[in-house]
Design an enzyme around this catalytic site. Structure first.
Site, PDB file in Angstrom:
ATOM      1  CG  ASP A 146      -1.953  -1.027   1.278  1.00 46.81           C
ATOM      2  OD1 ASP A 146      -2.258  -1.576   0.204  1.00 46.81           O
ATOM      3  OD2 ASP A 146      -2.481  -1.297   2.374  1.00 46.81           O
ATOM      4  NE  ARG A 147      -0.962   7.422  -1.432  1.00 47.36           N
ATOM      5  CZ  ARG A 147      -0.905   8.478  -0.604  1.00 47.36           C
ATOM      6  NH1 ARG A 147       0.216   9.170  -0.491  1.00 47.36           N
ATOM      7  NH2 ARG A 147      -1.956   8.830   0.095  1.00 47.36           N
TER       8      ARG A 147
END
Length: 322
Positions: A146-147
């Site tokens: 995930d970012r």
């Protein structure tokens, strides 16, 4: 079973480490021209942008020549073009290399940096950065983080070997260990293995647990806690790889990960350039047998979670996304 014919090589070079868009015209359809198809494909909101690309000769065929909008529609035809790159706020944290050989690159990704181009994050992604900085235009991601999650990500150097490394993750042959900072609950019986069914619908921000056969398994173990701020550090070992799995399971246990804007409830996102209070989740370790060389890899992130090392720093200025 017939093997699918691979697409021809792109006639366009990368731009800022980002591949051009490749479109294969569907085998069946009602379109008379290539322009009609692309206009419908990308919707009314982007008609002007599509028209502008054709007018500028930016849509090309396999031979690299411009394809006019009124070109007759041919099922199976390939066209390429570069989308206009969005304006992006630079993520001001380094992307470290933990391991590199002729087959793979393992990077230690900072918080806030997306793994691969998607949506509004295109050039400010780990993949685009590494392609530019290492001079490896064929680099590809074997998996994603995930970012908002920091830590180890594996990239492949040779496109023909990418599938072998992706298979490691698909078949759960990579041992992954995460670290998280979350509230301390003395009443929570740990360690525990959480099993549930998690689903995430396309277009929704969050995943959710639903009744049914478990498809998500996470081991949660405490590694320390502090009485002064009520925080604890956790070792998280996922056996599966559902979207947001560790974040969902920690929230379900009543100890949501610090800095999580989605779980247990969605909160307003900060303005662009606000890198305070990063999600306190770190992909700490990767362990696997290399499917190409047979080498045994045990790799570890060198990052620290700011809320544990210095809680005041975590909530402060821009330089805490390390």
């Amino acid at each position: 079973m017939r093997r699918r014919t691979p697409p021809p090589p792109s006639p366009l070079p990368q731009r800022e480490g980002v591949d051009p868009v490749r479109v294969r015209l569907p085998g069946e359809g009602h379109w008379a021209t290539v322009g009609e198809h692309l206009a419908e494909r990308y919707g009314a909101a982007r008609v002007e942008a599509v028209d502008a690309m054709f007018a500028a000769g930016r849509v090309v065929g396999a031979d690299g020549r411009a394809v006019p909008a009124d070109t007759a529609y041919v099922p199976g035809m390939f066209v390429w073009f570069h989308r206009d790159l969005p304006a992006e706020e630079p993520v001001p944290f380094p992307l470290e290399i933990v391991y590199r050989d002729e087959h793979i690159v393992v990077a230690d990704k900072p918080h806030f940096l997306a793994t691969t181009p998607r949506g509004s994050h295109v050039t400010e992604t780990a993949l685009a950065r590494l392609r530019r900085e290492l001079g490896l235009p064929a680099l590809g991601a074997a998996h994603r983080l995930d970012r908002l999650t920091a830590g180890l990500v594996l990239f492949t150097v040779r496109p023909e070997e990418r599938g072998a490394y992706q298979t490691l993750f698909r078949d759960r042959l990579v041992r992954k260990v995460y670290e998280a900072v979350a509230p301390y609950d003395p009443g929570l019986a740990l360690p525990v293995t959480v099993r549930s069914r998690i689903v995430k619908e396309r277009g929704t921000l969050t995943a959710r647990e639903v009744p049914g056969e478990p498809n998500a398994v996470s081991r949660v173990e405490p590694t320390g806690h502090r009485a002064d701020d009520g925080l604890a550090r956790y070792r998280l070992t996922p056996e599966t790889g559902q979207t947001h799995q560790l974040r969902v399971h920690m929230a379900a246990l009543g100890v949501p990960i610090l800095g999580d804007p989605l779980y247990p409830a969605v909160t307003a996102s900060g303005p662009a350039g606000d890198f305070r209070r990063p999600l306190q989740l770190l992909a700490r370790e990767l362990e696997f047998t290399d499917p190409v060389t047979g080498a045994e890899h045990r790799l570890r992130s060198g990052r620290t979670l700011a809320a544990w090392s210095s809680y005041d720093t975590w909530g402060g200025g821009r330089g805490v996304g390390q």
